[in-house]
Design a protein around this motif. Structure first.
Motif, PDB file in Angstrom:
ATOM      1  N   ARG A 187      -3.995 -11.732  18.536  1.00  0.00           N
ATOM      2  CA  ARG A 187      -5.000 -10.850  17.923  1.00  0.00           C
ATOM      3  C   ARG A 187      -4.354 -10.029  16.808  1.00  0.00           C
ATOM      4  O   ARG A 187      -4.142  -8.820  16.927  1.00  0.00           O
ATOM      5  N   ARG A 188      -4.078 -10.709  15.709  1.00  0.00           N
ATOM      6  CA  ARG A 188      -3.380 -10.071  14.590  1.00  0.00           C
ATOM      7  C   ARG A 188      -4.217  -8.962  13.961  1.00  0.00           C
ATOM      8  O   ARG A 188      -3.675  -7.959  13.501  1.00  0.00           O
ATOM      9  N   ASP A 189      -5.527  -9.137  13.949  1.00  0.00           N
ATOM     10  CA  ASP A 189      -6.378  -8.120  13.338  1.00  0.00           C
ATOM     11  C   ASP A 189      -6.312  -6.808  14.124  1.00  0.00           C
ATOM     12  O   ASP A 189      -6.216  -5.719  13.528  1.00  0.00           O
ATOM     13  N   ALA A 193      -4.615  -3.297  12.712  1.00  0.00           N
ATOM     14  CA  ALA A 193      -5.405  -2.069  12.660  1.00  0.00           C
ATOM     15  C   ALA A 193      -4.742  -0.950  13.461  1.00  0.00           C
ATOM     16  O   ALA A 193      -4.708   0.208  13.024  1.00  0.00           O
TER      17      ALA A 193
END
Length: 239
Positions: A187-189, A193
């Protein structure tokens, strides 16, 4: 001989006083011993409370001195001697002393690279409901750090989510570990963030913010201004 109203009142008053004396004498005959027992018991309880308070204060003072002695031994690198001092305090009935002793034991375990024992000790404090939230949260963060490589990423995320929020005192440390766990699950996003939030939070220690800026940049989130602005302001103040 007729009794005048004045004499009648005096007679009734004397009868009333005599009756009161008889009632008092009867009460004392029947209950006097128990009244004395009750008074003695109340005084004994009061004295016991005073003694207990004094004993507690004295015992706390002794534990405080022993804890300081343990800290001095740790500072001198005498870990076995420090352990001997810490062991009984780690079982103390006083939550604060107990937590400090267990934290110190865990630090000794970390010095020996015994991550499993350190994590177990931190977990003891984290699960101790008698402890203040500050102690329990710190213990949870340090427990997670000690056993991080042995945990599944989702376990880290679930464990630290309540602490990894802006405004929480442990946002920097908990957020950093949670962001890395997000990254490990793909989950790079979410990781980017979260690193960006950490970088922009002035309450987070500077070293953590600097790492967050670098990680955020690698994940496509530009947070460089979050560190550059304070640095510039500090330079201006220095001039």
């Amino acid at each position: 001989m007729a009794i005048t109203p004045h004499s009648n009142e005096a007679f009734l008053r004397e009868v009333d006083e005599e009756l009161r004396r008889d009632q008092l004498a009867g009460f004392w005959t029947r209950w006097g011993r128990w009244v004395v027992v009750a008074i003695v018991a109340a005084l004994a309880i009061f004295g016991g409370v005073l003694y207990w308070q004094h004993h507690q204060e004295a015992a706390a003072g002794v534990e405080g001195e022993k804890l300081q002695e343990a800290f001095d031994l740790l500072g001198a690198g005498k870990f076995p001697d420090a352990q001997a001092k810490l062991a009984p305090i780690a079982q103390s009935s006083r939550p604060g002393y107990r937590a400090l002793a267990i934290f110190s034991q865990a630090d000794i375990a970390l010095q020996k690279n015994d991550l499993k024992r350190a994590a177990t000790l931190f977990a003891t404090v984290a699960s101790d409901t008698a402890q203040a939230d500050a102690f329990r949260n710190l213990a949870l963060v340090r427990q997670t750090s000690a056993e991080y490589d042995m945990l599944k990423p989702q376990v880290v995320i679930d464990r630290l989510r309540p602490l990894a929020v802006p405004g929480n005192p442990w946002f920097g440390s908990a957020g950093e570990m949670m962001a890395i766990a997000d990254l490990r699950t793909g989950r790079r996003d979410l990781a980017g963030a979260l690193f960006g939030q950490i970088a922009r939070d002035d309450a987070v220690p500077q070293t953590i913010r600097q790492r967050a800026v670098q990680m955020a940049g690698l994940l496509g989130v530009d947070a460089s201004a979050a560190i550059a602005a304070p640095t510039l302001n500090q330079d201006v103040k220095a001039q």
